[in-house]
Design a protein around this motif. Structure first.
Motif, PDB file in Angstrom:
ATOM      1  N   UNK A 216       0.494  -1.161   0.055  1.00 24.55           N
ATOM      2  CA  UNK A 216      -0.055   0.048   0.068  1.00 24.55           C
ATOM      3  C   UNK A 216       0.749   1.104   0.024  1.00 24.55           C
ATOM      4  N   UNK A 217       0.430   2.663  -1.025  1.00 26.96           N
ATOM      5  CA  UNK A 217       1.140   3.882  -1.389  1.00 26.96           C
ATOM      6  C   UNK A 217       0.148   4.598  -0.924  1.00 26.96           C
ATOM      7  N   UNK A 218       0.782   5.924  -0.372  1.00 25.68           N
ATOM      8  CA  UNK A 218      -0.013   7.442  -0.047  1.00 25.68           C
ATOM      9  C   UNK A 218       1.083   7.970   0.455  1.00 25.68           C
ATOM     10  N   UNK A 219       0.524   9.003  -0.869  1.00 21.23           N
ATOM     11  CA  UNK A 219       1.376  10.286  -1.032  1.00 21.23           C
ATOM     12  C   UNK A 219       0.474  11.725   0.310  1.00 21.23           C
ATOM     13  N   UNK A 220       1.362  12.097   1.055  1.00 19.13           N
ATOM     14  CA  UNK A 220       0.194  13.614   1.636  1.00 19.13           C
ATOM     15  C   UNK A 220      -0.205  14.477   0.732  1.00 19.13           C
ATOM     16  N   UNK A 221      -0.777  14.901   1.072  1.00 18.00           N
ATOM     17  CA  UNK A 221      -1.246  16.443   0.825  1.00 18.00           C
ATOM     18  C   UNK A 221      -0.381  17.018   0.585  1.00 18.00           C
ATOM     19  N   UNK A 222       0.976  17.936   0.930  1.00 17.30           N
ATOM     20  CA  UNK A 222       1.834  18.682   0.483  1.00 17.30           C
ATOM     21  C   UNK A 222       2.960  17.463  -0.201  1.00 17.30           C
TER      22      UNK A 222
END
Length: 247
Positions: A160-166
């Motif tokens: 699972x991979x996600x990127x922060x809002x910034x």
């Protein structure tokens, strides 16, 4: 050897992966066990297989990942397939993923990454190299002993991979190496490369507002990653031998 010492591997590892992988678009990229391994001392001493073959004992492939990740969104799933090309069991396998973004502005706090393994879902330790690449080590914060693949068998690792809002926007390439942990050392036993994707902004204002509301909880991992590194990480690699071979 602690995780931060594994960063000495980055220059050699990244160069070898890039040289072995032709530029490719898309999320389904294979790197089979039949490709000759780089001429590194650690490879010739591997005990996964007979140690005499010029091919990696573990074939690997990254597949199923999205072409675009939205900043602030939840984790997206992709898979790392491992195939044992030998007639012996391979144990203590730890994948390492190297993320390279075009602008070299990506930082560990911009990513959240985890993987499934027997026993549950484990965090991936993240660190930035001196080449401004993000090194993701599947060590589970010292709680994960590594994957085991039986003779001629295969295993699929859910990531699972996600990127922060910034997180910075733009293209990113993910290359992977497989290391067999052996005490205070390790052997390079496989690779998979060329997963290209883009990091884009939120899909729409409504979604962005909803994600911003849950952001503080979802993105608290940054401090956790730093804490994991401060306590020493966990994956042991053959960095010293590879560093000597690169000098």
């Amino acid at each position: 050897m602690r995780l931060r010492k594994a960063l000495a591997l980055t220059a050699v590892l990244s160069a070898a992966l890039v040289a072995a992988t032709a530029p490719t678009a898309g999320a389904d990229i294979g790197a089979g066990g039949g490709r000759p391994a780089p001429a590194l001392p650690s490879r010739t001493q591997a005990t996964c297989g007979d140690g005499k073959s010029t091919s990696f004992p573990i074939g690997a492939r990254i597949r199923g990942g999205p072409a675009v990740y939205r900043t602030g969104a939840g984790p997206q799933t992709w898979y790392l397939d491992l195939t044992n090309t030998t007639n012996s069991e391979c144990t203590a396998i730890h994948p390492i993923v190297v993320f390279t973004d075009t602008a070299r502005t990506l930082r560990p706090a911009h990513l959240h990454m985890e993987f499934d393994a027997p026993g549950g879902t484990f965090p991936v330790s993240l660190e930035r190299s001196d080449r401004d690449e993000i090194i993701a080590v599947f060590d589970g914060g010292d709680a994960f002993p590594g994957f085991t693949v039986g003779p001629g068998g295969s295993l699929t690792v859910k990531v699972g991979l996600a990127f922060a809002p910034d997180a910075p926007l733009g293209e990113v390439v993910a290359d992977a190496a497989l290391v067999q942990r052996k005490g205070d050392d390790g052997d390079w036993i496989g690779e998979a490369g060329g997963y290209r994707f883009s990091v884009g902004g939120p899909a729409d204002p409504v979604e962005a507002g909803s994600l911003a509301h849950t952001g503080p909880r979802e993105w608290a991992y940054g401090a956790g990653a730093v804490a994991a590194l401060a306590t020493g990480g966990g994956l042991l690699l053959g960095a010293r031998r590879m560093r000597r071979s690169a000098s």
